[in-house]
Motif scaffolding. Structure first.
Motif, PDB file in Angstrom:
ATOM      1  N   ILE A  96       0.828  -1.213   0.000  1.00 21.52           N
ATOM      2  CA  ILE A  96       0.000   0.000   0.000  1.00 21.52           C
ATOM      3  C   ILE A  96       0.861   1.262   0.000  1.00 21.52           C
ATOM      4  N   SER A  97       0.224   2.351  -0.400  1.00 29.10           N
ATOM      5  CA  SER A  97       0.862   3.658  -0.270  1.00 29.10           C
ATOM      6  C   SER A  97       0.653   4.153   1.154  1.00 29.10           C
ATOM      7  N   GLU A  98       1.326   5.226   1.496  1.00 27.95           N
ATOM      8  CA  GLU A  98       1.046   5.849   2.780  1.00 27.95           C
ATOM      9  C   GLU A  98      -0.325   6.529   2.687  1.00 27.95           C
ATOM     10  N   PRO A  99      -1.138   6.396   3.706  1.00 32.22           N
ATOM     11  CA  PRO A  99      -2.466   7.018   3.674  1.00 32.22           C
ATOM     12  C   PRO A  99      -2.378   8.538   3.671  1.00 32.22           C
ATOM     13  N   GLN A 100      -3.372   9.166   3.046  1.00 32.35           N
ATOM     14  CA  GLN A 100      -3.483  10.617   3.091  1.00 32.35           C
ATOM     15  C   GLN A 100      -3.891  11.070   4.493  1.00 32.35           C
ATOM     16  N   LYS A 101      -4.685  10.234   5.151  1.00 38.59           N
ATOM     17  CA  LYS A 101      -5.146  10.536   6.499  1.00 38.59           C
ATOM     18  C   LYS A 101      -4.445   9.591   7.456  1.00 38.59           C
TER      19      LYS A 101
END
Length: 183
Positions: free
Chosen positions: A65-70
């Motif tokens: 996964i990418s790093e979350p925006q939140k």
């Protein structure tokens, strides 16, 4: 016992592994794996991260996964594990009948091991390696003859273009972070 350092904030992808409590096959049924994917998609939307790849095995999961925006990947993983555990245990309680009551006694109290493994992926070569590893995992374990036969991975999205429960490579959820110019 010291915990491994997690590196967040650089925009890397994260290869995450979570194991079921004591490596029990709590994700051993199609129903439990389907529920996990439903919860993963809900958490993906809420925390706004990109799922590059995944596989749900009977006793563990892998995510890329990418790093979350939140928030952080740790917060998103906590939400994922907690949301799934609550729904899974709730379903077990509702389905329990006298035959099943003897099987689990009071039922499992824990679904997940407390921590998770997180490996930062910063090159396209390592990203491809992790995707191959995840997609081959069910075959290597003898669960299926070929990766497209395992419905609980991102392989079918890549090889067949299928849209599954979990959105793969939905990069538009990431917002460009631009600093305002200094005055």
């Amino acid at each position: 016992m010291s915990h491994p350092t997690r590196y967040y904030g650089s925009g890397d992808l994260h290869f995450i592994t979570c194991s079921c409590y004591r490596r029990q096959a709590l994700l051993g049924t199609a129903r439990s794996r389907d529920l996990f994917l439903t919860v993963l998609e809900q958490v993906r939307r809420r925390y706004q991260f990109v799922v590059v790849g995944y596989v749900v095995m009977p006793e563990h999961i892998h995510l890329l996964i990418s790093e979350p925006q939140k928030r952080t990947p740790s917060t998103a993983m906590q939400a994922l594990k907690l949301s799934f555990a609550r729904r899974f245990l709730g379903q077990m309680r509702r389905r329990r009948n006298s035959a099943q009551a003897n099987l689990f006694a009071d039922g499992p109290r824990h679904i997940w091991q407390k921590r998770f493994y997180d490996f930062n992926v910063w090159t396209s070569r390592k990203r491809a390696e992790k995707l191959r590893y995840m997609h081959r995992n069910p075959v290597k374990r003898g669960l299926v003859e070929s990766p497209e036969l395992w419905r609980w991975s991102s392989y079918r999205a890549y090889s067949l273009g299928e849209t599954g429960t979990v959105r793969i490579n939905e990069w538009e959820v990431l917002k460009l972070k631009i600093r305002a110019p200094a005055a």
